[in-house]
Scaffold this active site. Structure first.
Site, PDB file in Angstrom:
ATOM      1  NE  ARG A 104     -29.260  58.781  33.422  1.00 21.33           N
ATOM      2  CZ  ARG A 104     -28.585  59.479  32.504  1.00 21.33           C
ATOM      3  NH1 ARG A 104     -28.083  60.660  33.295  1.00 21.33           N
ATOM      4  NH2 ARG A 104     -28.365  59.370  31.286  1.00 21.33           N
ATOM      5  CE1 TYR A 114     -33.046  45.714  55.480  1.00 18.35           C
ATOM      6  CE2 TYR A 114     -31.411  46.416  53.959  1.00 18.35           C
ATOM      7  CZ  TYR A 114     -32.450  45.731  54.391  1.00 18.35           C
ATOM      8  OH  TYR A 114     -33.266  45.189  53.218  1.00 18.35           O
ATOM      9  CG  ASP A 141     -31.909  53.801  57.683  1.00 16.30           C
ATOM     10  OD1 ASP A 141     -32.939  53.949  57.809  1.00 16.30           O
ATOM     11  OD2 ASP A 141     -31.268  52.737  57.051  1.00 16.30           O
ATOM     12  CE  LYS A 200     -37.945  47.743  53.953  1.00 18.40           C
ATOM     13  NZ  LYS A 200     -36.339  47.979  54.497  1.00 18.40           N
TER      14      LYS A 200
HETATM   15  C1  LIG Z   1     -35.294  47.782  54.024  1.00 19.83           C
HETATM   16  C2  LIG Z   1     -34.233  48.834  54.673  1.00 19.83           C
HETATM   17  C3  LIG Z   1     -33.213  49.370  53.963  1.00 19.83           C
HETATM   18  C4  LIG Z   1     -32.865  48.987  52.560  1.00 19.83           C
HETATM   19  O1  LIG Z   1     -34.074  49.699  51.658  1.00 19.83           O
HETATM   20  P1  LIG Z   1     -34.772  48.971  50.185  1.00 19.83           P
HETATM   21  O2  LIG Z   1     -35.651  49.853  50.098  1.00 19.83           O
HETATM   22  O3  LIG Z   1     -34.990  47.554  50.625  1.00 19.83           O
HETATM   23  O4  LIG Z   1     -33.529  48.862  49.362  1.00 19.83           O
HETATM   24  C5  LIG Z   1     -32.286  50.182  54.343  1.00 19.83           C
HETATM   25  N1  LIG Z   1     -32.477  50.479  55.725  1.00 19.83           N
HETATM   26  C6  LIG Z   1     -33.354  49.891  56.626  1.00 19.83           C
HETATM   27  C7  LIG Z   1     -33.429  50.536  58.015  1.00 19.83           C
HETATM   28  C8  LIG Z   1     -34.274  49.303  56.002  1.00 19.83           C
HETATM   29  O5  LIG Z   1     -35.113  48.663  56.749  1.00 19.83           O
END
Ligand SMILES: *Cc1c(COP(=O)(O)O)cnc(C)c1O
Length: 385
Positions: free
Chosen positions: A54, A106, A178, A203
């Site tokens: 962890r 998001y 982000d 992504k």
């Molecule tokens: C998908 C996404 C998230 C969340 O991420 P997960 O891996 O699905 O938990 C946060 N910000 C953006 C811009 C995203 O496209």
């Protein structure tokens, strides 16, 4: 450890900046998966540096090293999802702290803010952060951070990161970005003055629509220390196997991002000319209102675009008829995916807010994959009819 060199980004994707070799005595070229929960101690008071996965795991650390180097940070932390990363990030704050966030976030982040952060007594203001005066007018005595996505999802609005960073610095508050959509391949927020970068590693970083992961990256020791304490305490770290999948995925990040972008530019131009398409939202089109800002703060436009068709009927027809492009949520993978924001990613957003932002029955979003460009266009052409 050897001195870090200035490698180009294609090389960093594969090796990081520190060209260390031979993690063990086998000479394995692919980094091993350390599938272990615990580590034995050589003697009382001695440690290998590893106690419990962890806290520390070599495979996760290797993934974190590459992401930190890609984003020009000093530390990156790998989480079991993007949402786990963002949730941990918000643990930096305490009750009555105030955050200014992009209004076109998001959907999962909005759900976190509305149902968890507010319960924890964080105060949230949604602002159109693409207008810097909207950021300034929302600042209060208890504001502790500005949290932005740029470009936004699905409307592709761009925030000037350096301007937001200047505002944050003057007020002594954090700027969190982000960077999921453009990745460090096209945009490096820390170099523009951000304090923390957030990623859904699910992504583009992973890139193959097969793993869930998230990252927080910083260029400051104090923040890194706090986040290390939080990941150890709240336990959202990425598993060894998924860390390895991220390592594997990131090796081709540069190649993939170039192809995603090349395909997206072609599709954007095709859609723009189609009689059933009313508008195309892509930051790589010179008529995009923030094209100049994007050229200043990034080196490309990525593979995400949205478009508005002439009717709800056409939108539904496209979703029904696409064959190569799949009707699915998520983004950033090798496969092209089309989504219907109003019913999928933004279903949780209240109608009034959705309408305000232009997310209606005619809006579709494509995550352009790396298939053949002409075949993708042919698929859209037959689907539009
Ligand atoms: C998908 C996404 C998230 C969340 O991420 P997960 O891996 O699905 O938990 C946060 N910000 C953006 C811009 C995203 O496209």
């Amino acid at each position: 450890m050897r001195a870090k060199r200035n490698q180009s980004i294609e090389t960093i994707c594969i090796h990081g900046k520190d060209l260390r070799r031979a993690v063990d005595n086998t000479g394995a070229v692919s980094f091993p998966i350390y599938q272990t929960a615990a580590y034995a101690h050589p003697a009382v008071g001695e440690s290998t540096g590893y106690d419990y996965s962890r806290l520390q795991n070599p495979t996760r650390e290797e993934t974190e090293r590459i992401v930190a180097d890609l984003e020009e940070g000093i530390d990156a932390l790998a989480f079991s999802s993007g949402m786990a990363a963002i949730t941990t990030c918000f643990e930096l704050f305490k009750p009555n702290d105030h955050l200014i966030v992009t209004d076109d976030l998001y959907g999962g982040t909005i759900r976190l803010l509305e149902h968890v952060s507010k319960k924890n007594a964080l105060e949230i203001s949604y602002a159109d952060t693409s207008q810097s005066d909207h950021i300034i007018s929302n600042i209060k005595d208890n504001t502790v951070a500005i949290y932005i996505e740029t470009p936004t999802n699905p409307m592709m609005k761009v925030t000037d990161i350096a301007k937001a960073a200047k505002i944050a610095r003057e007020k002594g508050i954090l700027l969190i970005v982000d960077n999921t959509f453009l990745t460090p391949y096209f945009q490096k927020p820390l170099l523009l003055g951000a304090d923390i970068v957030v990623h859904s590693g699910t992504k583009y970083l992973c890139g193959h629509n097969d793993t869930i992961a998230g990252f927080l990256v910083t260029n400051q020791d104090v923040i890194s220390e706090k986040l290390r304490f939080l990941i150890k305490t709240t336990g959202g770290g990425l598993s060894p196997f998924d860390s390895w999948l991220l390592l594997r995925g990131m090796k081709t990040l540069a190649l993939r991002m170039e192809k995603h972008q090349q395909n997206a530019i072609s599709i954007a131009h095709f859609l723009k000319e189609h009689k059933k398409v009313a508008q195309v939202y892509y930051i790589g089109l010179s008529e995009h209102p923030s094209y100049e800002i994007q050229n200043r703060q990034g080196s490309g436009y990525g593979g995400m675009l949205s478009f508005r068709v002439n009717s709800e009927k056409t939108a539904k027809q496209v979703l029904q008829r696409v064959r190569l492009i799949q009707f699915a949520e998520s983004l950033g993978g090798t496969e092209s995916l089309i989504t219907y924001p109003i019913y999928q990613t933004h279903a949780d957003v209240v109608e009034e807010k959705r309408k305000e932002q232009g997310i209606d029955e005619c809006l579709l979003r494509i995550s352009v994959g790396i298939e053949n460009e002409m075949e993708l266009i042919a698929d859209l052409n037959q689907a539009l009819g």
